[in-house]
Design an enzyme around this catalytic site. Sequence first.
Site, mmCIF file in Angstrom:
data_model
loop_
_atom_site.group_PDB
_atom_site.id
_atom_site.type_symbol
_atom_site.label_atom_id
_atom_site.label_comp_id
_atom_site.label_asym_id
_atom_site.label_seq_id
_atom_site.Cartn_x
_atom_site.Cartn_y
_atom_site.Cartn_z
ATOM 1 N N SER A 20 0.820 -1.211 0.000
ATOM 2 C CA SER A 20 0.000 0.000 0.000
ATOM 3 C C SER A 20 0.859 1.269 0.000
ATOM 4 C CB SER A 20 -0.884 -0.012 1.242
ATOM 5 O OG SER A 20 -1.633 1.177 1.294
ATOM 6 N N LYS A 44 -3.397 2.187 -2.420
ATOM 7 C CA LYS A 44 -3.030 3.274 -1.513
ATOM 8 C C LYS A 44 -4.058 3.337 -0.384
ATOM 9 C CE LYS A 44 -1.414 7.038 0.215
ATOM 10 N NZ LYS A 44 -0.312 6.820 1.179
ATOM 11 N N GLY A 45 -3.637 3.709 0.815
ATOM 12 C CA GLY A 45 -4.551 3.864 1.947
ATOM 13 C C GLY A 45 -5.731 4.735 1.529
ATOM 14 N N LEU A 72 -1.302 9.838 4.258
ATOM 15 C CA LEU A 72 -2.485 9.172 3.709
ATOM 16 C C LEU A 72 -3.275 10.012 2.706
ATOM 17 C CD1 LEU A 72 -3.743 7.332 6.925
ATOM 18 C CD2 LEU A 72 -2.411 6.376 5.037
ATOM 19 N N CYS A 128 -0.415 3.541 10.350
ATOM 20 C CA CYS A 128 0.285 4.661 9.721
ATOM 21 C C CYS A 128 0.861 5.581 10.793
ATOM 22 C CB CYS A 128 -0.653 5.459 8.818
ATOM 23 S SG CYS A 128 0.206 6.849 8.068
ATOM 24 N N THR A 191 5.828 1.038 8.416
ATOM 25 C CA THR A 191 7.144 1.694 8.562
ATOM 26 C C THR A 191 7.530 1.930 10.019
ATOM 27 O OG1 THR A 191 6.007 3.785 8.281
ATOM 28 C CG2 THR A 191 7.017 2.832 6.321
HETATM 29 C C1 LIG Z 1 5.617 6.409 0.179
HETATM 30 C C2 LIG Z 1 4.965 5.371 1.036
HETATM 31 C C3 LIG Z 1 3.582 5.425 1.265
HETATM 32 C C4 LIG Z 1 2.958 4.469 2.074
HETATM 33 N N1 LIG Z 1 1.595 4.524 2.260
HETATM 34 C C5 LIG Z 1 0.978 3.562 2.984
HETATM 35 C C6 LIG Z 1 -0.447 3.554 3.117
HETATM 36 O O1 LIG Z 1 -1.165 4.383 2.551
HETATM 37 N N2 LIG Z 1 -0.999 2.573 3.899
HETATM 38 C C7 LIG Z 1 -0.243 1.599 4.516
HETATM 39 O O2 LIG Z 1 -0.789 0.740 5.209
HETATM 40 N N3 LIG Z 1 1.107 1.563 4.366
HETATM 41 C C8 LIG Z 1 1.721 2.525 3.625
HETATM 42 N N4 LIG Z 1 3.087 2.473 3.462
HETATM 43 C C9 LIG Z 1 3.865 1.379 4.090
HETATM 44 C C10 LIG Z 1 4.143 0.253 3.092
HETATM 45 O O3 LIG Z 1 2.957 -0.310 2.599
HETATM 46 C C11 LIG Z 1 4.998 -0.878 3.760
HETATM 47 O O4 LIG Z 1 4.299 -1.418 4.842
HETATM 48 C C12 LIG Z 1 6.332 -0.355 4.278
HETATM 49 O O5 LIG Z 1 6.858 0.627 3.405
HETATM 50 C C13 LIG Z 1 7.366 -1.477 4.469
HETATM 51 O O6 LIG Z 1 7.646 -2.141 3.262
HETATM 52 P P1 LIG Z 1 8.901 -1.744 2.308
HETATM 53 O O7 LIG Z 1 10.111 -1.692 3.198
HETATM 54 O O8 LIG Z 1 8.951 -2.802 1.263
HETATM 55 O O9 LIG Z 1 8.596 -0.390 1.735
HETATM 56 C C14 LIG Z 1 3.732 3.420 2.656
HETATM 57 C C15 LIG Z 1 5.113 3.365 2.413
HETATM 58 C C16 LIG Z 1 5.732 4.300 1.608
HETATM 59 C C17 LIG Z 1 7.214 4.191 1.339
#
Ligand SMILES: Cc1cc2nc3c(=O)[nH]c(=O)nc-3n(C[C@H](O)[C@H](O)[C@H](O)COP(=O)(O)O)c2cc1C
Length: 302
Positions: A20, A44-45, A72, A128, A191
């Site tokens: 997402s 996306k969220g 978000l 988030c 994150t």
């Molecule tokens: C730019 C960005 C936007 C994100 N937006 C969301 C979101 O809208 N909803 C959500 O649950 N996680 C969101 N995340 C978290 C990611 O879905 C994921 O859980 C997190 O980045 C860890 O995975 P990765 O290390 O592969 O990026 C976002 C991450 C990034 C980098």
Amino acid sequence: MNTQVNLAGIKMKNPVTVASGTFGYGREFSQFFDLSKLGGIITKGTSLKPKSGNKPSRVCETASGMLNSIGLQNPGVEYFAENDLPFLRKFDTAVIVNACGSSVEEYVELCKILNTLDIDGVELNLSCPNVKAGCMAFGNTYEGVKLVTSAVRKVLDKPLIVKLTPNVTDIASIAKAVEDAGADGVSLINTLLGMKIDIDKKKPVLANNTGGLSGPAIKPVAVRMVYQVSKAVNIPILGMGGIINGDDAIEFMLAGATAISIGAGNFMDPFTSINTVKGIENYLEKYKIKDVNDIIGKVEMN
Ligand SMILES: Cc1cc2nc3c(=O)[nH]c(=O)nc-3n(C[C@H](O)[C@H](O)[C@H](O)COP(=O)(O)O)c2cc1C
């Protein structure tokens, strides 16, 4: 060889989904490859009403990763249903909507609408770190997670996966709250809360001061948490955090994940997700494993 998995009632042709917030609603990436090659797409969220997100700067690079504080930003569920869902439905891949809200009532209203849409499941975002209300405020206690998950469960008949924050002391107990509240699966990790300072300006780089750390830098934390959660609950896990290739994906599956998500890796190379599908197949071939399900949770501890 079989690469199909069943994630919380969602049948997918392979275990690879896109995380997402890192894949929008798929339009941009569809210019690079056929989205039908993916096991699933997590949107996306998406919230009940449109959200403009935080003010810029909202992203910056860090060693082996990135910080974001998007907050978000999204067009709201009505716009999604009318414009993005019909586009996503052109592809033969599971569509899972990442749902966010700032109160229990908002999560419930949103999920009532999602229940009526042609989607495969909901990933409930209780994690988030970049918004003032809701989300991580619910997601970092057993009671908060149970409260929102139970309320949503009552109105949602579709598969319900709850996404956890790693910014807690005991991830296993939070995952247990998800299972106790009747969810079908759990996804982790979102994150890690971080900060970067511009030493010339003596100010944080992000306008929001803090942001969420993602990318390869967080992978060992994520693998450890997936393993701990797999020992604590019986519902399937969608694992993520720093995955950029097939070997990374296999690590998460050995730790206990049924499927995985690619996040920041999509920004490094738009083909990361489909290369990961190939990487998983190469591993299965190398070790003559006929079914990808046979590696789930198969790590042997020292
Ligand atoms: C730019 C960005 C936007 C994100 N937006 C969301 C979101 O809208 N909803 C959500 O649950 N996680 C969101 N995340 C978290 C990611 O879905 C994921 O859980 C997190 O980045 C860890 O995975 P990765 O290390 O592969 O990026 C976002 C991450 C990034 C980098």
